[in-house]
Design an enzyme around this catalytic site. Structure first.
Site: not given
Length: 220
Positions: A140, A142
């Site tokens: 991830d 983000r």
């Protein structure tokens, strides 16, 4: 004296976003104010959809990561498109709320082409985390800084966050967003995405209790 977001009292928080334009937007889910921003650090164009008065506490809020395959094409590989529609409906029912739609978050931040490559690896038997790692990418990638800055600019004081992802809550808190409640956004699983959702729960910590019904229904 320090404010609740860590900014010295009386000093304006520096912002990495430029508030560019407001325009009314009528949708299938209700009428919203579309607020356009420019991320001054990355150059990304971002949008928030606002419904009702959000300069308040406990505003129902969805921070939605861009997902072209799910949001635009209705892919059954994920639940993103259905979550987007469900969030807009919930905000309209509530009478006030905001949806921040984050570009640059495709494939949990790895980009569209890498996401498609990861999907190919999943078709060959890897799970969504293994596929990203096999490509030499994080599970991830983000960042939620720009979402937090947009919410600050909109005058949102605290949010009831529509999310199943504890990492998202933690990241927004680090950027000064007060979260009064995490509101589940549960979409009935499909045969095509059940394995993907289980991986999100078991490896990424998503709160998906509704999957227990499917697990309980399976033969041992």
């Amino acid at each position: 004296m320090i404010d609740t977001d860590g900014t010295p009292h009386g000093i304006t928080r520096p912002s990495g976003v430029e508030h560019v334009v407001n325009v009314q937007l009528s949708t299938d889910h209700g009428d919203f104010l579309a607020v356009g921003y420019l991320d001054l650090d990355r150059g990304d164009e971002q949008i928030a959809l606002v419904h009702g008065d959000i300069e308040a506490d406990d505003v129902l809020t969805r921070v939605h990561s861009e997902c072209l395959t799910g949001d635009a094409f209705g892919s059954r590989h994920c639940e993103c498109g259905e979550q987007l529609s469900a969030a807009l409906r919930a905000i309209a029912r509530e009478g006030r709320g905001v949806l921040v739609y984050l570009q640059g978050h495709e494939g949990r931040g790895i980009g569209l082409l890498a996401k498609l490559r990861a999907m190919r690896l999943q078709a060959d038997g890897l799970d969504t985390v293994e596929a990203n790692l096999a490509l030499g990418l994080p599970d991830d990638a983000r960042d939620y800084r720009v979402a937090a800055e947009m919410l600050h600019d909109l005058g949102v004081r605290s949010v009831r966050l529509l999310s199943n992802n504890p990492r998202k809550s933690e990241a927004l808190r680090r950027h000064g967003i007060r979260i009064s409640e995490q509101v589940p956004l549960l979409i009935p699983p499909r045969e095509e995405n059940l394995s993907y959702l289980r991986t999100k729960r078991e490896r990424l910590g998503h709160h998906l209790p509704h999957l227990d019904l499917d697990l309980a229904a399976e033969p041992s």
